[in-house]
Design a protein around this motif. Sequence first.
Motif, short mmCIF file in Angstrom:
data_model
loop_
_atom_site.label_atom_id
_atom_site.label_comp_id
_atom_site.label_asym_id
_atom_site.label_seq_id
_atom_site.Cartn_x
_atom_site.Cartn_y
_atom_site.Cartn_z
N ILE A 28 0.85 -1.20 0.00
CA ILE A 28 0.00 0.00 0.00
C ILE A 28 0.88 1.25 0.00
O ILE A 28 0.61 2.22 -0.72
CB ILE A 28 -0.94 -0.01 1.23
CG1 ILE A 28 -1.95 -1.15 1.10
CG2 ILE A 28 -1.66 1.33 1.36
CD1 ILE A 28 -2.82 -1.34 2.33
N TYR A 29 1.93 1.21 0.81
CA TYR A 29 2.82 2.37 0.90
C TYR A 29 3.50 2.64 -0.44
O TYR A 29 3.62 3.79 -0.87
CB TYR A 29 3.86 2.13 1.99
CG TYR A 29 4.79 3.29 2.23
CD1 TYR A 29 4.33 4.46 2.84
CD2 TYR A 29 6.12 3.23 1.84
CE1 TYR A 29 5.17 5.53 3.05
CE2 TYR A 29 6.98 4.31 2.05
CZ TYR A 29 6.50 5.45 2.66
OH TYR A 29 7.34 6.50 2.87
N GLU A 30 3.95 1.57 -1.12
CA GLU A 30 4.60 1.74 -2.41
C GLU A 30 3.62 2.27 -3.45
O GLU A 30 3.98 3.12 -4.27
CB GLU A 30 5.20 0.41 -2.86
CG GLU A 30 6.42 -0.02 -2.04
CD GLU A 30 6.99 -1.35 -2.49
OE1 GLU A 30 6.45 -1.92 -3.47
OE2 GLU A 30 7.96 -1.82 -1.87
N ILE A 31 2.37 1.78 -3.43
CA ILE A 31 1.35 2.28 -4.35
C ILE A 31 1.09 3.76 -4.08
O ILE A 31 0.98 4.57 -5.01
CB ILE A 31 0.05 1.47 -4.22
CG1 ILE A 31 0.28 0.03 -4.72
CG2 ILE A 31 -1.09 2.12 -4.99
CD1 ILE A 31 -0.87 -0.90 -4.42
N TYR A 32 1.02 4.09 -2.79
CA TYR A 32 0.77 5.49 -2.42
C TYR A 32 1.91 6.38 -2.89
O TYR A 32 1.69 7.45 -3.47
CB TYR A 32 0.61 5.58 -0.90
CG TYR A 32 0.53 7.00 -0.38
CD1 TYR A 32 -0.58 7.80 -0.66
CD2 TYR A 32 1.56 7.53 0.38
CE1 TYR A 32 -0.65 9.10 -0.19
CE2 TYR A 32 1.49 8.83 0.86
CZ TYR A 32 0.39 9.61 0.57
OH TYR A 32 0.32 10.89 1.03
N THR A 33 3.16 5.96 -2.64
CA THR A 33 4.30 6.79 -3.04
C THR A 33 4.38 6.94 -4.56
O THR A 33 4.72 8.01 -5.07
CB THR A 33 5.62 6.20 -2.52
OG1 THR A 33 5.76 4.85 -2.95
CG2 THR A 33 5.67 6.25 -1.01
N ARG A 34 4.06 5.84 -5.30
CA ARG A 34 4.06 5.95 -6.76
C ARG A 34 2.98 6.92 -7.23
O ARG A 34 3.18 7.70 -8.15
CB ARG A 34 3.86 4.58 -7.39
CG ARG A 34 5.09 3.69 -7.34
CD ARG A 34 4.98 2.55 -8.36
NE ARG A 34 3.88 1.65 -8.05
CZ ARG A 34 3.99 0.57 -7.29
NH1 ARG A 34 5.16 0.26 -6.76
NH2 ARG A 34 2.96 -0.20 -7.07
N SER A 35 1.81 6.85 -6.58
CA SER A 35 0.72 7.74 -6.93
C SER A 35 1.10 9.19 -6.67
O SER A 35 0.85 10.08 -7.50
CB SER A 35 -0.54 7.38 -6.13
OG SER A 35 -1.57 8.32 -6.35
N VAL A 36 1.73 9.44 -5.53
CA VAL A 36 2.17 10.79 -5.20
C VAL A 36 3.18 11.28 -6.23
O VAL A 36 3.12 12.43 -6.69
CB VAL A 36 2.80 10.82 -3.78
CG1 VAL A 36 3.55 12.12 -3.54
CG2 VAL A 36 1.71 10.63 -2.74
N GLN A 37 4.09 10.41 -6.62
CA GLN A 37 5.14 10.80 -7.56
C GLN A 37 4.56 11.09 -8.94
O GLN A 37 4.95 12.04 -9.61
CB GLN A 37 6.19 9.71 -7.65
CG GLN A 37 7.43 10.08 -8.43
CD GLN A 37 8.51 9.01 -8.32
OE1 GLN A 37 8.45 8.17 -7.44
NE2 GLN A 37 9.49 9.06 -9.22
N VAL A 38 3.59 10.25 -9.36
CA VAL A 38 2.98 10.43 -10.68
C VAL A 38 2.23 11.76 -10.74
O VAL A 38 2.26 12.47 -11.76
CB VAL A 38 2.03 9.26 -10.98
CG1 VAL A 38 1.14 9.57 -12.19
CG2 VAL A 38 2.82 7.99 -11.25
N ASN A 39 1.58 12.13 -9.64
CA ASN A 39 0.77 13.34 -9.62
C ASN A 39 1.58 14.61 -9.36
O ASN A 39 1.07 15.71 -9.47
CB ASN A 39 -0.33 13.22 -8.56
CG ASN A 39 -1.33 12.14 -8.91
OD1 ASN A 39 -1.63 11.92 -10.08
ND2 ASN A 39 -1.86 11.45 -7.90
N ALA A 40 2.84 14.44 -9.00
CA ALA A 40 3.68 15.60 -8.71
C ALA A 40 4.33 16.10 -10.00
O ALA A 40 4.50 15.36 -10.97
CB ALA A 40 4.74 15.24 -7.68
N ASP A 41 4.70 17.38 -9.99
CA ASP A 41 5.38 18.00 -11.12
C ASP A 41 6.89 17.80 -10.93
O ASP A 41 7.52 18.51 -10.13
CB ASP A 41 5.04 19.49 -11.19
CG ASP A 41 5.67 20.16 -12.41
OD1 ASP A 41 6.13 19.43 -13.29
OD2 ASP A 41 5.70 21.41 -12.43
N VAL A 42 7.46 16.81 -11.63
CA VAL A 42 8.87 16.47 -11.46
C VAL A 42 9.68 17.09 -12.58
O VAL A 42 9.35 16.94 -13.76
CB VAL A 42 9.07 14.94 -11.45
CG1 VAL A 42 10.54 14.60 -11.30
CG2 VAL A 42 8.26 14.30 -10.33
N SER A 43 10.77 17.76 -12.20
CA SER A 43 11.67 18.36 -13.17
C SER A 43 13.10 18.01 -12.80
O SER A 43 13.54 18.25 -11.67
CB SER A 43 11.49 19.89 -13.19
OG SER A 43 12.43 20.49 -14.05
#
Length: 625
Positions: free
Chosen positions: A593-608
């Motif tokens: 669950i934690y890994e799914i959550y972190t991936r979701s957070v990362q996907v939704n974040a603006d990464v540069s």
Amino acid sequence: MAETTDTKKKSSKARNMAGWIIMGLLFVGLIGFGGAGLTGTVRSIGSVGEKSISAQTYFQELNAQIAQQSARVGRTISFPEAEAAGLPARTLQAVVAQRALDNETAELGLSVGDQVVSQQVLSNPSFRGLDGTFDRTQYREALSRSGISVSEYEDSLRENATRSLVQGAVFTGVPDSVIYGDTLARSAREGRTFTWAPLTAGDFENILPEPSEDDLQAHYDANPDLYTSQEIRVIDYAWLTPDMIQDDVPVSEDELRAEYEARLEEYQQPERRLVEQLVFSDDAAAEAALAAIAAGETTFPTLVEERGLSLSDVDIGDVSEDQLDDAGPAVFAAVNGDVVGPFPTDLGPALFRMNAILAARNITFEEAMPDLREDQAAARARRIIEDQIDPITNLLAGGAALSDLAAQTEMQLETIEWMANDSDGIAAYASFREVAVATDVGDYAELYELDDGGLFAIDVTEIRAPALIPLEDIREDVVAGWEAEMKATAVIDEAEARAGQLREAVQDFAAVDLDSIQENGLTQRSFVNGAPQTFMNDVFDMEVGEVRVLENGDDAIVVRLDAINPADPEDDAFKAEFAAISESVSESIAQDIYEIYTRSVQVNADVSINQSAVNAIHANFGHSY
């Protein structure tokens, strides 16, 4: 702070995991203190939302990953090797994921108070002065050496602690898997009671007939793997080892005497004793303990155990009488197992137990000279051989054949028909076997080193592929193989005959001339000596009352399942199994669950990511590794 308090109330597992993460991140944050760090002016390699990705953090984390990989392979790896292993990409992904969580917690308004940060700073031993208390000057200087400002460091601590709140919420929000744990624990703790007996060819009369030609041909045709030769490599090799030349290496007596004096402790040693020493707070306590031993009320090992120590903790090794000071005469007068004392030591009064007498060693120079000469000659031979590496390498580079090496150097030319299981002569060296396997016909000869300091070069002249050996060439082997097969078949047939009698109502193994063994309540994890590794799996596949015959190499086993023993939920072993399974499954689910959550957070974040900045950091490793 309320959130911090709530977290403390969660399960111990979650606290341990959160603590581990904090300590791991602190370690990453502090790596490089007093050592080489990131050079240049790059401060950031990009951003995730409103959070900048620190160049120093990426450098330190990548440095740690390379160090760990180097430790695993037993040598310092180069940066190109690290890239080939994917370390930079994985490190960047981890750092981005971490900053994505930091950005998410900031958007959620989560944070810990100053008190949490203060406690972490004050508890870090790297920031303590000579008196063991927090030293603000030491604190600032340590951070400065690491290229981190006080505000950056304290911000990282706050973010680390806040991040652990999120993880703690996930890990403690998953309930224990009670039904799953109970089901698996019942399966794991379920037992079997059964009777079994081995049967070998020696347990019954079985006279084999002479095999006919048809019998041998049928066996030969059915078992080609048994009668196929291995790959054979015909190898010419030139080699030179210290053993080949050390007898001709001159060593003067003066050199041998100097070596003898340097190693005098090996040859001249007084009588010694193997001794254990147990220290007490005062003489009265030591004397009381000695009196209890003398009265048979306790023993020296018991006294050691009562202190929470082991005998290895109180073992002072083999010592001379002089090394024992006041205790020396008494210890040397004792017999094995005697306890004497108390005698004063630097740590306080102590009792001594004498465990063995080591005789004095008095080896004269004349007695030691053969070994000394062999050692010195071997060492000098290795140096002579080492000096020949460059000349021999140059000869090979200039196109010299192995025969030229033998003619122009002290190397010897020989030939071997080598198979993978050969380990005689030069094939006893692992380095030769590795090179022999990797070299093909026509490859240029190269110089390699042997484990004992020798050198060799090889030329593979022929590779003979595995081939079926003609029956007439190995007739004796085929006869032996046929006889072994017939004996194994006869054992199984005899076992089936006796098992058939047991199935027909005979209850006693002895009645069918089987020497049986009774096993009670064994679990599927149990090991039965004398049975194959799959034995318990076969037993658990049986029905109550069923009789089976199982192969056991060339022998057989007759086994009857007598009862199925259900797991006892009140048994301590069951409870431990249930708790371990439930906790492990819950932790695994929480981690997912934690890994799914972190991936979701990362996907939704603006990464540069600034790839130029990343490349600049990688350039630092190019200089360091």
